[in-house]
Scaffold this active site. Structure first.
Site, mmCIF file in Angstrom:
data_model
loop_
_atom_site.group_PDB
_atom_site.id
_atom_site.type_symbol
_atom_site.label_atom_id
_atom_site.label_comp_id
_atom_site.label_asym_id
_atom_site.label_seq_id
_atom_site.Cartn_x
_atom_site.Cartn_y
_atom_site.Cartn_z
ATOM 1 N N ASN A 10 0.776 -1.324 -0.079
ATOM 2 C CA ASN A 10 0.107 -0.064 -0.016
ATOM 3 C C ASN A 10 0.850 1.097 -0.038
ATOM 4 O O ASN A 10 1.313 1.419 1.164
ATOM 5 C CB ASN A 10 -0.855 0.034 1.318
ATOM 6 N N TRP A 11 1.068 1.955 -1.014
ATOM 7 C CA TRP A 11 1.724 3.077 -1.336
ATOM 8 C C TRP A 11 1.271 4.321 -0.571
ATOM 9 O O TRP A 11 2.234 5.375 -0.611
ATOM 10 C CB TRP A 11 2.165 3.150 -2.749
ATOM 11 N N LYS A 12 0.036 4.297 -0.321
ATOM 12 C CA LYS A 12 -0.709 5.364 0.348
ATOM 13 C C LYS A 12 -0.446 6.578 -0.509
ATOM 14 O O LYS A 12 -0.362 6.284 -1.920
ATOM 15 C CB LYS A 12 -0.089 5.600 1.894
ATOM 16 N N HIS A 96 -9.326 1.420 5.125
ATOM 17 C CA HIS A 96 -8.190 1.348 5.714
ATOM 18 C C HIS A 96 -8.524 2.248 6.868
ATOM 19 O O HIS A 96 -9.254 3.151 6.798
ATOM 20 C CB HIS A 96 -6.917 1.894 4.741
ATOM 21 N N GLU A 98 -6.709 4.500 7.917
ATOM 22 C CA GLU A 98 -6.647 6.238 7.473
ATOM 23 C C GLU A 98 -7.850 6.600 7.241
ATOM 24 O O GLU A 98 -8.196 7.627 7.272
ATOM 25 C CB GLU A 98 -5.386 6.324 6.901
ATOM 26 N N GLU A 167 -5.288 -4.752 10.577
ATOM 27 C CA GLU A 167 -4.187 -3.597 10.777
ATOM 28 C C GLU A 167 -4.383 -3.141 12.071
ATOM 29 O O GLU A 167 -5.228 -2.092 12.159
ATOM 30 C CB GLU A 167 -4.182 -2.904 9.769
ATOM 31 N N GLY A 173 2.526 2.262 10.716
ATOM 32 C CA GLY A 173 3.567 3.549 10.663
ATOM 33 C C GLY A 173 4.276 3.902 11.834
ATOM 34 O O GLY A 173 4.949 4.793 12.068
ATOM 35 N N SER A 212 3.577 -2.008 10.315
ATOM 36 C CA SER A 212 5.195 -1.978 10.460
ATOM 37 C C SER A 212 5.488 -3.454 10.175
ATOM 38 O O SER A 212 6.593 -4.092 10.671
ATOM 39 C CB SER A 212 5.310 -1.842 11.829
ATOM 40 N N GLY A 233 2.825 -0.912 4.124
ATOM 41 C CA GLY A 233 3.045 0.303 4.053
ATOM 42 C C GLY A 233 4.241 0.688 3.746
ATOM 43 O O GLY A 233 4.939 0.620 2.554
ATOM 44 N N GLY A 234 5.339 1.513 4.787
ATOM 45 C CA GLY A 234 6.424 1.852 4.540
ATOM 46 C C GLY A 234 7.569 1.022 3.657
ATOM 47 O O GLY A 234 8.041 1.670 2.837
HETATM 48 P P1 13P Z 1 3.287 0.531 7.455
HETATM 49 O O1 13P Z 1 3.795 -0.894 7.001
HETATM 50 O O2 13P Z 1 3.793 1.636 7.144
HETATM 51 O O3 13P Z 1 2.974 0.272 9.065
HETATM 52 O O4 13P Z 1 1.531 0.591 7.070
HETATM 53 C C1 13P Z 1 0.703 -0.392 7.159
HETATM 54 C C2 13P Z 1 -0.434 -0.100 6.411
HETATM 55 O O5 13P Z 1 -1.080 0.976 6.882
HETATM 56 C C3 13P Z 1 -0.706 -0.743 5.285
HETATM 57 O O6 13P Z 1 -2.000 -0.619 4.767
#
Ligand code: 13P
Length: 253
Positions: A10-12, A96, A98, A167, A173, A212, A233-234
């Site tokens: 997930n590149w956000k 998600h 967010e 999640e 994050g 994470s 994510g990251g």
């Molecule tokens: P991180 O891997 O950066 O914690 O993000 C997880 C995430 O929200 C994937 O959708």
């Protein structure tokens, strides 16, 4: 049960345009031909078509990060399931944390989006997860069960087509990953909840872990019996790190 692992990046709101194309090409080079694992990239909307083009001919698949439940209409700024399919997506991330926390998405809205995706033939990755306060209050299973209950009957219409991502909000994050036992406990509870709707649904539904996930903790998480992949994510913004997570999938090692 053999649920082929799914590793989704997930590149956000990162890596639009040329940077996204470059990252997609690097991911294809690093892990685009691996069998036994499904690799999915979820770039921002503006990079979708270009990323679909960049991964063409490889095993890598592409996801949207959100959708509107209607197929079309006067909804400025929105994108629908048929539009994502048209751009070459096979998947879409829904609900998600967010989106739930920053954009007011509700359980009911998540249900509607999941239904729209399924009806259009787009595979949903529907996210659930508790906040730190909810975990500390001992309410984790209550919260994720409520979130799952909102859309489980939609998933049951086509068992195995939809995917769930657990999640924990406190792990996103933050570098604070859920330990394998913590993840397994929730994944197992979610699968039990699925089985109270339909045993086959529980058997065939992928439940991904997100929060994470990094190359050094991936294999511990991915070897849990009810963890069927990861939503990253990251670490998905770096092709080398992402490829290491893909390679840590149980069928790969
Ligand atoms: P991180 O891997 O950066 O914690 O993000 C997880 C995430 O929200 C994937 O959708």
């Amino acid at each position: 049960m053999n649920r082929t692992p799914i590793i989704a990046g997930n590149w956000k709101m990162y890596k639009g345009g040329a940077a996204g194309v470059e990252l997609a090409r690097d991911v294809v080079r690093a892990c685009g031909d691996l069998a036994g694992v499904t690799v999915v990239l979820s770039p921002p909307f503006t990079a979708l078509a270009a990323v679909v083009h960049a991964v063409a001919g490889s095993r890598v698949e592409v996801a949207g990060q959100n959708l509107h439940p209607k197929a079309e209409g006067a909804f400025t700024g929105e994108v629908s399931a048929p539009m994502l399919l048209d751009a070459g997506c096979k998947w879409v991330i829904i609900g998600h944390s967010e989106r739930r926390q920053l954009f007011g998405e509700t359980d009911q809205g998540v249900r509607e989006k999941t239904a729209a995706a399924m009806a259009a033939g787009l595979r949903p990755i529907v996210c659930v997860g508790e906040t730190l306060a909810e975990r500390e209050a001992g309410r984790t299973l209550e919260v994720v069960s409520r979130q799952l209950d909102a859309f489980v009957s939609v998933l049951a219409e086509r068992p195995g087509f939809g995917t769930i991502a657990y999640e924990p909000v406190w792990a996103i994050g933050t570098g604070k990953v859920a330990g394998p036992e913590q993840a397994q406990e929730v994944h197992q509870a979610l699968r039990q909840r699925l089985s109270s709707t339909d045993a086959k649904l529980a058997h065939v539904t992928h439940i991904l872990y997100g929060g994470s996930v990094k190359p050094d903790n991936a294999s511990g998480l991915l070897s849990c019996p009810d963890v069927d992949g990861a939503l990253v994510g990251g670490a998905s913004l770096d092709a080398g790190s992402f490829a290491k997570i893909v390679e840590a999938s149980p069928s790969r090692v």
